[in-house]
Scaffold this motif. Structure first.
Motif, short mmCIF file in Angstrom:
data_model
loop_
_atom_site.label_atom_id
_atom_site.label_comp_id
_atom_site.label_asym_id
_atom_site.label_seq_id
_atom_site.Cartn_x
_atom_site.Cartn_y
_atom_site.Cartn_z
N LEU A 110 0.87 -0.83 -0.10
CA LEU A 110 0.16 -0.06 0.00
C LEU A 110 0.77 1.44 0.17
O LEU A 110 2.33 1.14 0.24
CB LEU A 110 -0.79 0.06 1.68
N PHE A 111 0.21 2.42 -0.79
CA PHE A 111 1.02 3.13 -0.73
C PHE A 111 1.38 3.99 0.80
O PHE A 111 0.76 4.16 1.28
CB PHE A 111 0.72 4.85 -2.10
N THR A 112 2.25 4.36 1.75
CA THR A 112 2.39 4.30 2.99
C THR A 112 1.97 6.09 3.64
O THR A 112 1.80 6.56 4.05
CB THR A 112 4.01 4.44 3.35
N SER A 113 1.97 6.95 1.72
CA SER A 113 1.64 8.67 2.26
C SER A 113 0.23 8.03 2.10
O SER A 113 -0.47 9.42 3.10
CB SER A 113 2.79 9.32 1.31
N LEU A 114 -0.62 7.47 1.99
CA LEU A 114 -2.28 7.86 1.84
C LEU A 114 -2.74 6.55 2.75
O LEU A 114 -2.42 5.45 2.84
CB LEU A 114 -2.89 7.27 0.18
N SER A 115 -4.36 7.43 2.86
CA SER A 115 -4.85 6.80 3.77
C SER A 115 -4.81 5.03 2.69
O SER A 115 -5.19 5.00 1.67
CB SER A 115 -6.01 7.08 4.07
N VAL A 116 -6.37 4.38 4.18
CA VAL A 116 -6.49 3.05 3.26
C VAL A 116 -7.39 3.25 1.78
O VAL A 116 -7.65 3.40 1.23
CB VAL A 116 -7.17 2.50 4.48
N SER A 117 -8.45 4.67 2.68
CA SER A 117 -9.85 4.99 1.15
C SER A 117 -8.76 5.60 -0.04
O SER A 117 -9.61 5.27 -1.28
CB SER A 117 -10.92 5.82 1.86
N GLU A 118 -7.75 6.40 0.41
CA GLU A 118 -6.84 6.98 -0.77
C GLU A 118 -6.02 6.19 -1.42
O GLU A 118 -6.02 6.10 -2.49
CB GLU A 118 -6.04 8.15 -0.40
N ASN A 119 -5.97 4.58 -1.09
CA ASN A 119 -4.97 4.16 -1.76
C ASN A 119 -5.99 3.52 -2.88
O ASN A 119 -5.68 3.03 -3.51
CB ASN A 119 -4.44 2.94 -1.10
N ILE A 120 -7.71 3.11 -2.35
CA ILE A 120 -8.65 2.33 -2.82
C ILE A 120 -8.89 3.75 -3.94
O ILE A 120 -8.78 3.03 -5.14
CB ILE A 120 -9.50 1.68 -1.83
N ALA A 121 -8.92 4.24 -3.99
CA ALA A 121 -9.27 5.67 -4.87
C ALA A 121 -8.99 6.11 -5.75
O ALA A 121 -9.22 6.97 -6.36
CB ALA A 121 -9.65 6.54 -3.69
N LEU A 122 -7.55 5.89 -5.25
CA LEU A 122 -6.13 6.19 -6.35
C LEU A 122 -6.18 6.21 -7.68
O LEU A 122 -6.43 6.98 -8.47
CB LEU A 122 -5.04 6.49 -6.26
N PRO A 123 -6.28 3.95 -8.24
CA PRO A 123 -6.71 4.40 -9.81
C PRO A 123 -8.09 4.67 -9.96
O PRO A 123 -8.18 5.21 -11.70
CB PRO A 123 -6.63 2.65 -8.99
N LEU A 124 -8.94 4.97 -9.31
CA LEU A 124 -10.20 5.27 -10.02
C LEU A 124 -10.43 6.99 -9.94
O LEU A 124 -10.62 7.49 -10.79
CB LEU A 124 -11.59 5.36 -8.59
N LYS A 125 -9.59 7.74 -8.92
CA LYS A 125 -9.28 8.39 -9.50
C LYS A 125 -8.59 9.63 -10.15
O LYS A 125 -9.00 10.32 -11.45
CB LYS A 125 -8.50 9.36 -8.57
#
Lengths: 244, 374
Positions: free
Chosen positions: A91-106
């Motif tokens: 997981l990207f340590t600089s992002l929270s769990v939800s941000e990690n999941i949302a990243l490809p969507l964003k």
């Protein structure tokens, strides 16, 4: 239909040959296991399939794309069609769990942030994480949660193809069995094709449709559990002792 | 446990008897090892008899000594026999005998001096090739991504600007101020002797604007942001975050490398500007205290003596320094191998090499400007 085709694959690092003339085929809708003694090159093979590692000669075709000759635009298309779960989550340590999941969507969609949030919370519950875990950072969650969150991220774009590197290693037995159930559920619901490297006998027994034993730089056997059990080799005999 | 453990060696006509008494483990067998290794197995006798009948306990390291003895006996074609009341003793010795390797040395082979020298030389030369390759890749990606401003990751760039630049302004301002003070103070003493007080303005203006401010800024940025970049990217590589990015189609060059390079190129200019101001302020203060030059006089003289081109010479270096520092640090970060030690090594290298390259670039600029007469 074969989603992944590997033909006459040769991989060598300096003077060390890892694969020497390896062939395999993975069909749509299969849960396919890559097995073998440690150091046999299972993980390398998987890294080659997802374009992290280059191979020396032969060919790997994923979803019809020849990987060595792929153009960067096509590679980009291909990367949106698969999900990869790394052994330690990554997981990207600089992002929270939800941000990690949302990243490809964003990055890859024009969806509004409201819908993205909904998708994220659906994926969270799909993999069995609580909604309240969403705002935590990777450093604040346990190993099992880390893996689940990484799986949710790998599933974010609803890929057709899922690569799992030792999905149940480091999980407690209960979570590991839950993971097996989840993988089966995903396969049934979305007709996912899953390629995984694993050492977990129960998981092999529960989930795999087909498997390949990599031994001595080649595929020793390919087939379902029964046909593997009917073959004899020192590795198979020891590894599957409990099932034989 | 205070059992006296000893070995008695009896030589009879056709046998050597080794009579062990007590209990043996890894902590008390060193004397026995010596005794056994000094034992000569000659052909005078046919048998080696190991008597373990009065032994209470053994462990595998003791068993290894015995199996070693057994090997020697067999190689000089002697019979080897163990007498024991406890069958497990024999089993343990048998186990170690089967699993011991005659030539087991785990020391890493030493590379001869000249071979090592050659390897290191090739490594250092290939570094030049690799860094050029890396810089080439950066340019390819720059052209690829910057054909549309949408590809520029503004959010990341602003994040980096805040992270590595605004937070650095304080330390750069302070250091530059002190450098101004030091330079002014040193030269004030000399200039006073000749009564050339006013020329301190020329001196400070030229040296600070052209050389010292850009240099000091570059060194601080290399130590501060360069090392941070290398370590950050290195850890991302170890935790497979970079792999994860690649498989998700997020090119690390677009997401990590380019934003940082662009940031440093822009913000080196700003930081050098800050450094110019602060170091001149420091100089002005000392000029007043030491040489009695009023601030207004200092500024008048400054406008008269220092051409604006000197300021631009300093500023022109900024993007080059920024590019060099960022690209070398990022390169070192991406070179991190899969162990924690290499994070330390590569972070150190990133700082040392950035400073080194900055000095080389500075020297090249000096030559260039001198021959152009600027």
């Amino acid at each position: 239909m074969a989603l992944i085709e590997v033909k006459d694959l040769i991989t060598s690092f300096d003077s060390k040959v890892v694969h020497n003339g390896l062939n395999l085929e993975i069909n749509e809708g299969e849960i396919y296991g890559l097995l073998g003694p440690s150091g046999c090159g299972k993980s390398t093979l998987m890294r080659e399939m997802v374009m992290l590692e280059e191979y020396t000669s032969g060919s790997i075709k994923v979803l019809g794309y020849e990987i060595n000759a792929i153009r960067s635009k096509e590679a980009q298309k291909l990367r949106k069609k698969w999900g990869v779960l790394f052994q330690f989550g990554a997981l990207f340590t600089s992002l929270s769990v939800s941000e990690n999941i949302a990243l490809p969507l964003k990055e890859y969609t024009d969806l509004s942030s409201k819908i993205i949030d909904e998708i994220v919370s659906f994926k969270l519950s799909l993999v069995g994480l609580k909604q309240s875990d969403a705002h935590l950072y990777p450093s604040q969650i346990s190993g099992g949660m880390n893996k689940k969150a990484a799986l949710a991220r790998a599933l974010a774009l609803d890929p057709k193809l899922l690569f799992l590197d030792e999905p149940t290693s480091g999980l407690d037995p209960i979570s590991a069995r839950e993971f097996d159930d989840l993988i089966l559920k995903l396969k049934d619901m979305f007709n996912l094709t899953i390629v995984m490297v694993t050492h977990d006998l129960t998981s092999i027994n529960n989930t795999l449709d087909k498997m390949a034993i990599i031994d001595n730089k080649k595929i020793a056997v390919q087939g379902d559990l029964n046909s593997v059990l009917n073959t004899s080799s020192p590795f198979i005999d020891t590894f599957f002792k409990a099932l034989k | 446990m205070n059992v006296t453990s000893n070995l008695e060696i009896l030589k009879t006509k056709d046998a050597i008897e080794l009579i062990f008494k007590g209990s043996f483990d890894v902590f008390n067998i060193s004397t026995i090892e010596k005794q056994l290794s000094s034992l000569r197995l000659t052909n005078e006798c046919n048998n080696i008899i190991v008597d373990l009948r009065s032994v209470e306990s053994i462990d595998t390291s003791f068993a290894l000594l015995l199996s070693d003895c057994k090997k020697r006996a067999i190689s000089s074609s002697l019979k080897f026999e163990i007498l024991s009341n406890d069958e497990t003793f024999k089993d343990v010795v048998e186990l170690t005998y089967r699993n011991s390797h005659i030539k087991s040395s785990f020391e890493i082979e030493k590379i001869p001096f000249f071979e090592n020298l050659g390897r290191q030389t090739i490594k250092n030369i290939s570094f030049l090739r690799e860094i050029s390759l890396f810089i080439g890749t950066i340019f390819v990606h720059m052209f690829y991504y910057l054909n549309s401003y949408k590809n520029l990751r503004i959010k990341e760039i602003f994040f980096e600007i805040n992270e590595s630049i605004f937070k650095a302004i304080g330390i750069i301002a302070l250091t530059s101020f002190l450098i101004g003070v030091v330079v002014a103070y040193q030269s004030a003493v000399q200039l006073k002797q000749y009564g050339a007080n006013i020329f301190i303005v020329d001196m400070l203006g030229l040296s600070l604007l052209r050389e010292l401010s850009p240099m000091i800024t570059a060194i601080i940025v290399a130590g501060r942001s360069g090392s941070a970049y290398a370590a950050q990217i290195g850890v991302m590589k170890i935790t497979q975050e970079l792999d994860a990015m690649r498989t998700m189609g997020f090119d690390p060059y677009a997401f990590l490398v380019l934003p940082r390079i662009i940031t440093l190129m822009i913000m080196m200019t700003v930081l050098i500007f800050v450094s110019d101001i602060m170091s001149l302020l420091g100089g002005m203060l000392i000029a007043k205290i030491e040489l009695g030059i009023e601030y207004s006089l200092f500024i008048d003289r400054f406008r008269e003596a220092i051409d604006v081109r000197h300021f631009f010479v300093g500023m022109l270096k900024a993007p080059f320094f920024g590019f060099a520092i960022a690209s070398i640090s990022l390169y070192q970060g991406l070179q991190v191998k899969n162990d924690t030690q290499s994070i330390g090594i590569n972070t150190t290298r990133s700082v040392v090499q950035s400073i080194f390259i900055v000095i080389i670039i500075d020297a090249l600029f000096s030559i260039l400007f001198t021959s152009l007469g600027i």
